[in-house]
Design a protein around this motif. Structure first.
Motif, PDB file in Angstrom:
ATOM      1  N   TYR A 130      88.762-110.334  -8.827  1.00 56.27           N
ATOM      2  CA  TYR A 130      88.530-111.381  -7.889  1.00 56.27           C
ATOM      3  C   TYR A 130      89.991-112.187  -7.987  1.00 56.27           C
ATOM      4  O   TYR A 130      90.537-112.541  -9.117  1.00 56.27           O
ATOM      5  CB  TYR A 130      87.439-112.354  -8.236  1.00 56.27           C
ATOM      6  CG  TYR A 130      87.633-113.723  -7.248  1.00 56.27           C
ATOM      7  CD1 TYR A 130      87.036-113.400  -5.889  1.00 56.27           C
ATOM      8  CD2 TYR A 130      87.937-114.756  -7.858  1.00 56.27           C
ATOM      9  CE1 TYR A 130      87.045-114.491  -4.898  1.00 56.27           C
ATOM     10  CE2 TYR A 130      88.081-115.782  -6.887  1.00 56.27           C
ATOM     11  CZ  TYR A 130      87.583-115.592  -5.440  1.00 56.27           C
ATOM     12  OH  TYR A 130      87.679-116.804  -4.498  1.00 56.27           O
ATOM     13  N   ILE A 135      86.335-112.979   1.089  1.00 56.39           N
ATOM     14  CA  ILE A 135      85.895-111.730   1.507  1.00 56.39           C
ATOM     15  C   ILE A 135      85.583-110.798   0.484  1.00 56.39           C
ATOM     16  O   ILE A 135      86.102-111.040  -0.518  1.00 56.39           O
ATOM     17  CB  ILE A 135      87.259-110.892   2.350  1.00 56.39           C
ATOM     18  CG1 ILE A 135      86.720-109.661   2.936  1.00 56.39           C
ATOM     19  CG2 ILE A 135      88.277-110.664   1.159  1.00 56.39           C
ATOM     20  CD1 ILE A 135      87.531-109.078   3.789  1.00 56.39           C
ATOM     21  N   VAL A 170      85.100-106.742  -0.777  1.00 56.81           N
ATOM     22  CA  VAL A 170      85.431-105.226  -0.579  1.00 56.81           C
ATOM     23  C   VAL A 170      84.561-104.486  -1.621  1.00 56.81           C
ATOM     24  O   VAL A 170      85.061-104.592  -2.947  1.00 56.81           O
ATOM     25  CB  VAL A 170      86.671-104.879  -0.569  1.00 56.81           C
ATOM     26  CG1 VAL A 170      86.821-103.425  -0.063  1.00 56.81           C
ATOM     27  CG2 VAL A 170      87.375-105.738   0.927  1.00 56.81           C
ATOM     28  N   ASN A 228      90.935-115.424  -2.256  1.00 54.98           N
ATOM     29  CA  ASN A 228      89.869-115.634  -1.489  1.00 54.98           C
ATOM     30  C   ASN A 228      89.226-114.232  -1.435  1.00 54.98           C
ATOM     31  O   ASN A 228      88.581-113.870  -0.397  1.00 54.98           O
ATOM     32  CB  ASN A 228      90.263-116.220  -0.221  1.00 54.98           C
ATOM     33  CG  ASN A 228      91.409-115.366   0.504  1.00 54.98           C
ATOM     34  OD1 ASN A 228      91.768-114.366  -0.037  1.00 54.98           O
ATOM     35  ND2 ASN A 228      91.858-115.844   1.660  1.00 54.98           N
ATOM     36  N   ALA A 229      89.586-113.309  -2.335  1.00 54.71           N
ATOM     37  CA  ALA A 229      88.853-111.903  -2.272  1.00 54.71           C
ATOM     38  C   ALA A 229      88.509-111.287  -3.535  1.00 54.71           C
ATOM     39  O   ALA A 229      88.981-111.541  -4.306  1.00 54.71           O
ATOM     40  CB  ALA A 229      89.857-111.172  -1.395  1.00 54.71           C
ATOM     41  N   LEU A 230      87.528-110.432  -3.344  1.00 50.57           N
ATOM     42  CA  LEU A 230      86.913-109.793  -4.312  1.00 50.57           C
ATOM     43  C   LEU A 230      86.975-108.170  -4.083  1.00 50.57           C
ATOM     44  O   LEU A 230      86.608-107.865  -2.835  1.00 50.57           O
ATOM     45  CB  LEU A 230      85.235-110.159  -4.413  1.00 50.57           C
ATOM     46  CG  LEU A 230      84.503-109.209  -5.369  1.00 50.57           C
ATOM     47  CD1 LEU A 230      84.986-109.355  -6.822  1.00 50.57           C
ATOM     48  CD2 LEU A 230      82.996-109.888  -5.353  1.00 50.57           C
ATOM     49  N   MET A 231      87.106-107.355  -5.016  1.00 50.65           N
ATOM     50  CA  MET A 231      87.184-106.087  -4.766  1.00 50.65           C
ATOM     51  C   MET A 231      86.475-105.420  -5.875  1.00 50.65           C
ATOM     52  O   MET A 231      86.613-105.764  -7.209  1.00 50.65           O
ATOM     53  CB  MET A 231      88.606-105.483  -4.476  1.00 50.65           C
ATOM     54  CG  MET A 231      88.530-103.984  -4.531  1.00 50.65           C
ATOM     55  SD  MET A 231      90.309-103.247  -4.518  1.00 50.65           S
ATOM     56  CE  MET A 231      90.393-103.075  -6.155  1.00 50.65           C
ATOM     57  N   VAL A 232      85.427-104.644  -5.498  1.00 51.88           N
ATOM     58  CA  VAL A 232      84.700-103.701  -6.554  1.00 51.88           C
ATOM     59  C   VAL A 232      84.792-102.302  -5.949  1.00 51.88           C
ATOM     60  O   VAL A 232      84.585-101.974  -5.026  1.00 51.88           O
ATOM     61  CB  VAL A 232      83.265-104.248  -6.363  1.00 51.88           C
ATOM     62  CG1 VAL A 232      82.452-103.090  -7.677  1.00 51.88           C
ATOM     63  CG2 VAL A 232      82.819-105.739  -6.674  1.00 51.88           C
TER      64      VAL A 232
END
Lengths: 360, 360
Positions: free
Chosen positions: A328, B315, B317, A331-335
Motif C-alpha cells: 500500500y 484504488i 488492484v 492512494n493505491a493498494l496492490m495484492v
C-alpha cells in the motif's frame, strides 16, 4: 585529490513502472528510499559517485518533470549539472546530450554513466573497478562496461559474453550482448563461465564515445554536437526541446555497444541488483522466521514467503497468504502473487485505460 | 399526526470491533456509511424511527466519546435527547437510564428500543410491525421483541423460540431465548418453524419495563429511578457518572427478558441484518460475475468470491485471491480469508498488546 578529468552521469529518467504502487509517474522509484535505509536510490547513487570523481563533475540527466525532486534530494547540484529531457528517448540521446555538454567543459573528460535506480552494496569494490575503468578509458580508445558475475540463472537481466582469451588485468573484450534469456539459456550462460550480467554502468572517455557516435549514430551525434554554442547558456533549454523532438528513440546498447569492436567488460562483484522488481527488492530484505519481508507495522497470521509493505504511519494485518506481494502506498493498494508480479505492467495499462490517471 | 406517546431509543454505544479497520474505537461502525448508500447506519436508524414517532421523542444513548459524531450526523437532536454513558455497562443500565428519563417526561410513554447499527431494508414492514407493537404495549403489560423469520441456519445470531399455540394477530408468547447455536442446532431451529432471530429490537411501555426492572433488577432500577430529580438538569451528567460506576454490567436479555413471563415476539420479515461482520456486509452487496463485492475503485485479476473495499479516492488492484476480505481504511489494511474473519478480534487484541493504539 580526485582526478579532475573524472566525470559522472547519473541517468535518472525512468519511471520504474514495475514498482507500482510505490513508484509513480510523478514520483518514480529512484526518488524513493525503496529499501528503508534513510537515503533515496538517487542519493545513494550520488554519494557512491562522490568517491570516484569531484562533486562538481557529477551530472544528472532526467525528465524535466523531476527537476523539483532532484533539487530537493541533491541540493548541492547546480542547474548546470542537471540535464533535463523534455521527453523519453532512451539512453543513446541521453548519453549524446551529456557527453557533448561535458566535452565542451573538458575535452579530456572520462565519464562513468550509471543508472540512478540500482543498488550497490560493496562500495569499495565498486570504487576500485571504477578507478581501474577510468584509467583504462583515459589511456585507450575503449568503451568499458561493468559486468556482474552471475550468482544464479536470472532471466530478468541482459547478459554480456566476453572473450576469456582476450583480456588482461580483469578487462576482457566483449564477444556479444545477449537479451534477457529463458531459463535454459540462462543456465547455459552460468555454466559457461564467461557470461556476466549487464549492469548498465559504462565508462569511456568523451572522445571515444563521441567517435563511436560519429560512426554508429551520426545523426544523433550531429544533433547534439551542434549544441556546443548553447550549452551552459539560456538557449540550452529551447535547443534541447527542438533536438529531442527531432531525435530518434534508441538505446546506447543497441545503437553503439552491440556494434562497436572496442567494447570491453570488467567482470566484477560489488553486490549489485537493479531493484527493478518487487521480487528483487524483497531479496534485499531480512526475512522473519516464516520467510516474510515486512516493511512498516505489519502483523501476519498464517502467512509465509510474502513481501508486505505499508508506509511508516500505517498498519497491515495479513492473514492466510503465501508467496504474495502486498503493497500500500499513497492512494493505491496492490495484492499480487509473487510469481505473477510481471502483471504490474498490465495493471498499470488497465488503470490508464480506465482513465484513472491519478493512480499511475 | 403521530402518537405523542410513542418514543424511540437508539442504542449507539457499540464499538463494532468486528468491522475493523473501518470501524474504530474513535469512529465506530454506526457512524459510517458502511454500505455506501449516502447515509450512516445511525442516520438510517433515525430516519426509520421518524416514521413511527415524533422527532422530539427520539432519544439516543451512546458513549460520551461519540457526542461530537452524534451532533454532526443528527443535528436536529437536542442535548436532552442525547444520553451519554461514561462507560460500557451493556444494555440493561442503558435501558434503565433511558426509561426513567423518558418516564419523567411522559409516564404514558411507549418505547421502541433499537440498535443503531442494524440494517432494515423493508421500511414499510418495519413500520407496520412497530405500530402494531406500540398498540399492544400501550394496552397490555407486555414486553415485545421483534423476531426475524430465519432464511438460513445462521450461527451468528441468537434465536427466540415462541409458542405457536399462544398468540393472536401474529404476536406470540416467547418460550425461550437461545444463544448463538451450532450449525446442527441452527438447522433444527429452522426446521421446527417456531424459532426466529433475535433482532435486539424491543417495544414496551415505560411502566411495564420499569415494573420488570423492579422485579428482576431492583438495584439497577433503584440507581436510575433516584435520578428523577436531576434528569434534564445540569446535575444529570455528574449523577450518571456516579451511577454508572456503581452499576453492574448486564444485558437486558439476560437480566430481564429471559426471566420475565410476559415476553412476546412478533415474527416478521423486514429485510433485517445486523451488519455485524464483513461477511454480513458482503452479503448486502451486488456481486460481479466472479462473485466479488467491490467498493471503491478496484481492479481484480484471477480473483473470486472476495470482498474488497477501499475509500472512494483510492484504488486497489488485487490478483490471485479467492474467498478473501481485503479492506483498507484510514491508516490500516486488513487481508483475511473470509472463513477466518472471526480473527478480527484477535488482530485487534494483538495490535493493542503491541501498543499500537493509533490503529484501534
Amino acid at each position: 585529490m580526485q582526478n579532475q578529468n573524472n566525470f559522472a552521469l547519473i541517468m535518472a529518467g525512468g519511471i520504474g513502472t514495475r514498482l507500482w504502487p510505490v513508484s509513480r509517474k510523478h514520483f518514480p522509484k529512484q526518488f524513493h528510499d525503496v529499501l528503508g535505509v534513510g537515503e533515496t536510490l538517487l542519493q545513494l547513487s550520488y554519494n557512491r559517485l562522490l568517491d570516484v570523481c569531484p562533486e562538481e563533475n557529477i551530472y544528472i540527466i532526467s525528465n524535466e518533470d523531476y527537476y523539483g525532486l532532484i533539487k530537493e534530494q541533491l541540493p548541492a547540484m547546480t542547474d548546470d549539472q542537471i540535464l533535463l529531457e523534455p521527453q523519453l528517448r532512451n539512453t543513446a540521446p541521453c548519453v549524446a546530450y551529456a557527453v557533448h555538454k561535458i566535452a565542451q567543459k573538458n575535452p579530456e573528460a572520462n565519464l562513468i554513466v550509471s543508472p540512478a535506480d540500482h543498488l550497490i552494496l560493496k562500495q569499495d569494490n565498486f570504487k576500485s573497478v571504477a578507478i581501474q575503468a577510468f584509467e583504462e578509458a583515459s589511456k585507450k580508445d575503449v568503451l568499458i562496461t561493468f559486468g556482474i558475475n552471475p550468482t544464479r540463472p536470472d532471466t530478468g537481466y541482459g547478459y554480456i559474453e566476453y572473450d576469456q582469451a582476450h583480456g588482461e588485468s580483469g578487462v576482457y573484450k566483449v564477444a556479444a550482448f545477449k537479451e534477457k534469456p529463458d531459463l535454459t539459456t540462462a543456465k547455459e550462460f552460468l555454466e559457461a563461465g564467461n557470461y556476466v550480467w549487464n549492469s548498465g554502468i559504462f565508462v569511456w572517455s568523451v572522445s571515444s564515445i563521441i567517435k563511436s557516435f560519429e560512426k554508429y549514430l551520426p545523426e544523433v551525434n550531429q544533433l547534439f554536437s551542434q549544441g556546443s554554442q548553447v550549452y551552459y547558456t539560456e538557449g540550452e533549454k529551447a535547443y534541447i526541446q527542438r533536438t529531442y523532438e527531432a531525435c530518434i528513440n534508441i538505446s546506447i546498447d543497441y545503437g553503439i555497444l552491440e556494434k562497436a569492436d572496442n567494447v570491453y567488460v570488467i567482470p566484477a562483484d560489488f553486490g549489485w541488483t537493479d531493484l527493478g522488481t518487487w521480487k528483487s527488492i524483497d531479496s534485499q530484505h531480512e526475512k522473519d522466521k516464516h520467510g516474510n519481508s515486512l516493511q512498516g507495522t505489519v502483523l501476519t497470521y498464517d502467512t509465509k514467503e510474502s513481501f508486505i509493505k505499508v508506509p511508516k504511519d500505517q498498519i497491515a494485518v495479513v492473514q492466510g497468504l503465501e508467496n504474495y506481494i502486498v503493497i500500500y502506498d499513497g492512494n493505491a493498494l496492490m495484492v499480487c502473487q509473487k510469481d505473477q508480479e510481471q502483471m504490474v505492467k498490465k495493471f498499470l495499462g488497465d488503470i490508464k485505460e480506465k482513465g484513472h490517471n491519478e493512480f499511475v
